[in-house]
Scaffold this motif. Structure first.
Motif, PDB file in Angstrom:
ATOM      1  N   SER A  46      50.026  23.490  -4.780  1.00  0.00           N
ATOM      2  CA  SER A  46      48.567  23.469  -4.791  1.00  0.00           C
ATOM      3  C   SER A  46      48.027  23.206  -6.194  1.00  0.00           C
ATOM      4  O   SER A  46      47.047  22.471  -6.369  1.00  0.00           O
ATOM      5  CB  SER A  46      48.013  24.788  -4.246  1.00  0.00           C
ATOM      6  N   VAL A  47      48.669  23.779  -7.197  1.00  0.00           N
ATOM      7  CA  VAL A  47      48.263  23.545  -8.588  1.00  0.00           C
ATOM      8  C   VAL A  47      48.382  22.062  -8.942  1.00  0.00           C
ATOM      9  O   VAL A  47      47.494  21.486  -9.582  1.00  0.00           O
ATOM     10  CB  VAL A  47      49.119  24.405  -9.547  1.00  0.00           C
ATOM     11  N   VAL A  48      49.474  21.438  -8.529  1.00  0.00           N
ATOM     12  CA  VAL A  48      49.656  20.002  -8.793  1.00  0.00           C
ATOM     13  C   VAL A  48      48.497  19.190  -8.224  1.00  0.00           C
ATOM     14  O   VAL A  48      48.050  18.207  -8.827  1.00  0.00           O
ATOM     15  CB  VAL A  48      51.005  19.510  -8.209  1.00  0.00           C
ATOM     16  N   GLY A  49      47.984  19.603  -7.086  1.00  0.00           N
ATOM     17  CA  GLY A  49      46.919  18.857  -6.423  1.00  0.00           C
ATOM     18  C   GLY A  49      45.512  19.246  -6.816  1.00  0.00           C
ATOM     19  O   GLY A  49      44.547  18.649  -6.318  1.00  0.00           O
ATOM     20  N   ASN A  50      45.368  20.226  -7.701  1.00  0.00           N
ATOM     21  CA  ASN A  50      44.027  20.706  -8.066  1.00  0.00           C
ATOM     22  C   ASN A  50      43.841  20.681  -9.582  1.00  0.00           C
ATOM     23  O   ASN A  50      44.324  21.564 -10.305  1.00  0.00           O
ATOM     24  CB  ASN A  50      43.820  22.131  -7.538  1.00  0.00           C
ATOM     25  N   ASP A  51      43.095  19.678 -10.052  1.00  0.00           N
ATOM     26  CA  ASP A  51      42.903  19.521 -11.493  1.00  0.00           C
ATOM     27  C   ASP A  51      42.028  20.607 -12.105  1.00  0.00           C
ATOM     28  O   ASP A  51      41.952  20.717 -13.334  1.00  0.00           O
ATOM     29  CB  ASP A  51      42.294  18.144 -11.792  1.00  0.00           C
ATOM     30  N   ASN A  52      41.377  21.418 -11.276  1.00  0.00           N
ATOM     31  CA  ASN A  52      40.591  22.525 -11.829  1.00  0.00           C
ATOM     32  C   ASN A  52      41.478  23.570 -12.503  1.00  0.00           C
ATOM     33  O   ASN A  52      40.994  24.440 -13.240  1.00  0.00           O
ATOM     34  CB  ASN A  52      39.779  23.214 -10.729  1.00  0.00           C
ATOM     35  N   VAL A  99      45.945  29.562 -17.603  1.00  0.00           N
ATOM     36  CA  VAL A  99      47.089  30.435 -17.353  1.00  0.00           C
ATOM     37  C   VAL A  99      46.718  31.276 -16.139  1.00  0.00           C
ATOM     38  O   VAL A  99      45.703  31.985 -16.152  1.00  0.00           O
ATOM     39  CB  VAL A  99      47.381  31.334 -18.563  1.00  0.00           C
ATOM     40  N   ILE A 100      47.510  31.187 -15.080  1.00  0.00           N
ATOM     41  CA  ILE A 100      47.171  31.818 -13.809  1.00  0.00           C
ATOM     42  C   ILE A 100      48.238  32.846 -13.450  1.00  0.00           C
ATOM     43  O   ILE A 100      49.412  32.509 -13.313  1.00  0.00           O
ATOM     44  CB  ILE A 100      47.066  30.763 -12.690  1.00  0.00           C
ATOM     45  N   THR A 101      47.832  34.101 -13.296  1.00  0.00           N
ATOM     46  CA  THR A 101      48.755  35.119 -12.799  1.00  0.00           C
ATOM     47  C   THR A 101      48.666  35.163 -11.286  1.00  0.00           C
ATOM     48  O   THR A 101      47.632  34.825 -10.693  1.00  0.00           O
ATOM     49  CB  THR A 101      48.439  36.509 -13.369  1.00  0.00           C
ATOM     50  N   ILE A 107      46.223  30.418   0.072  1.00  0.00           N
ATOM     51  CA  ILE A 107      46.620  29.820  -1.201  1.00  0.00           C
ATOM     52  C   ILE A 107      45.685  28.714  -1.647  1.00  0.00           C
ATOM     53  O   ILE A 107      45.268  28.671  -2.823  1.00  0.00           O
ATOM     54  CB  ILE A 107      48.086  29.338  -1.108  1.00  0.00           C
ATOM     55  N   GLU A 108      45.325  27.814  -0.755  1.00  0.00           N
ATOM     56  CA  GLU A 108      44.487  26.686  -1.181  1.00  0.00           C
ATOM     57  C   GLU A 108      43.134  27.175  -1.696  1.00  0.00           C
ATOM     58  O   GLU A 108      42.636  26.692  -2.732  1.00  0.00           O
ATOM     59  CB  GLU A 108      44.298  25.712  -0.021  1.00  0.00           C
ATOM     60  N   LYS A 124      41.839  26.811  -5.640  1.00  0.00           N
ATOM     61  CA  LYS A 124      40.601  26.064  -5.901  1.00  0.00           C
ATOM     62  C   LYS A 124      39.567  26.923  -6.614  1.00  0.00           C
ATOM     63  O   LYS A 124      38.687  26.383  -7.320  1.00  0.00           O
ATOM     64  CB  LYS A 124      40.030  25.525  -4.590  1.00  0.00           C
ATOM     65  N   ASN A 125      39.662  28.227  -6.457  1.00  0.00           N
ATOM     66  CA  ASN A 125      38.707  29.141  -7.093  1.00  0.00           C
ATOM     67  C   ASN A 125      39.298  29.871  -8.290  1.00  0.00           C
ATOM     68  O   ASN A 125      38.718  30.824  -8.784  1.00  0.00           O
ATOM     69  CB  ASN A 125      38.191  30.157  -6.071  1.00  0.00           C
TER      70      ASN A 125
END
Length: 210
Positions: A182-188, A193-195, A203-204, A208-209
């Motif tokens: 999902s990270v690969v597909g979301n440029d936001n 750094v995401i925990t 997940i999606e 996205k948020n």
């Protein structure tokens, strides 16, 4: 629109195999980077030999026309300096030389918290992650995302997670792989750094948020 070409470094690992297959299922053109070709047969997947002990120049050769490098490699504690730290940094250097824009790093929760790193029961591993993550953020121009899960488990994936609450709870391998895709597909997620840990949000929506 042509799908992105994604190089998965560490494609034969526990996370690597799952994320490689999932990216392929989504229609990405996947380069499965590993020293071993086993278990990597799948639609849209091309095996490429990647040895993190090789020179940067050799690593560059497998990054031509790649849009995203996804680094999920690890030594399993056997060679932290050469694989988990220097191997990661060499991959970043190679990515920049190959004009790759996007770099997604699988790390570990609290890897950038020096106090928690120094008190960790796996301090050497966390130290390697600390410096690899710092290098990505401070010493490259790559459009990075660093994903920091807590402990990995073999539990079935739930498809639901909690992001960015700073807690070091358990993560199913399946959920981690799905978040990486999902990270690969979301440029936001670029520059973040995401925990993460298993949680309550699909997940999606969570990504996205994030």
């Amino acid at each position: 629109m042509e799908q992105k070409r994604v190089l998965v470094v560490g494609a034969n690992g526990r996370i690597g195999q799952k994320v490689t297959s999932k990216l392929s299922d989504k229609g990405y053109q996947v380069l499965a980077g590993s020293r071993h070709a086993d278990n990597l047969d799948h639609d849209n997947i091309t095996y490429v030999y990647v040895d993190l002990l090789d020179s940067v120049d050799k690593l560059v050769k497998n990054m031509q026309a790649v849009d995203v490098v996804l680094f999920v490699a690890g030594s399993g504690g056997k060679d932290l300096m050469k694989i988990d730290l220097d191997g990661a940094v060499k991959t970043m250097e190679a990515a920049e030389l190959a004009h790759v824009k996007r770099f997604v790093m699988l790390s570990a929760v609290y890897s950038l918290d020096r106090a928690k790193v120094e008190s960790s029961s796996i301090r050497n591993y966390m130290t390697a992650k600390f410096y690899a993550d710092k290098w990505l953020m401070k010493n490259t121009e790559l459009a990075y995302t660093i994903l920091q899960p807590g402990a990995l488990t073999e539990q079935s994936g739930t498809g639901k997670v909690t992001l960015n609450d700073g807690q070091a709870s358990d993560n199913s391998l399946e959920n981690v792989a799905d978040v990486l895709v999902s990270v690969v597909g979301n440029d936001n997620t670029i520059g973040k750094v995401i925990t993460m840990h298993d949680g309550e949000t699909d997940i999606e929506s969570a990504v996205k948020n994030s």
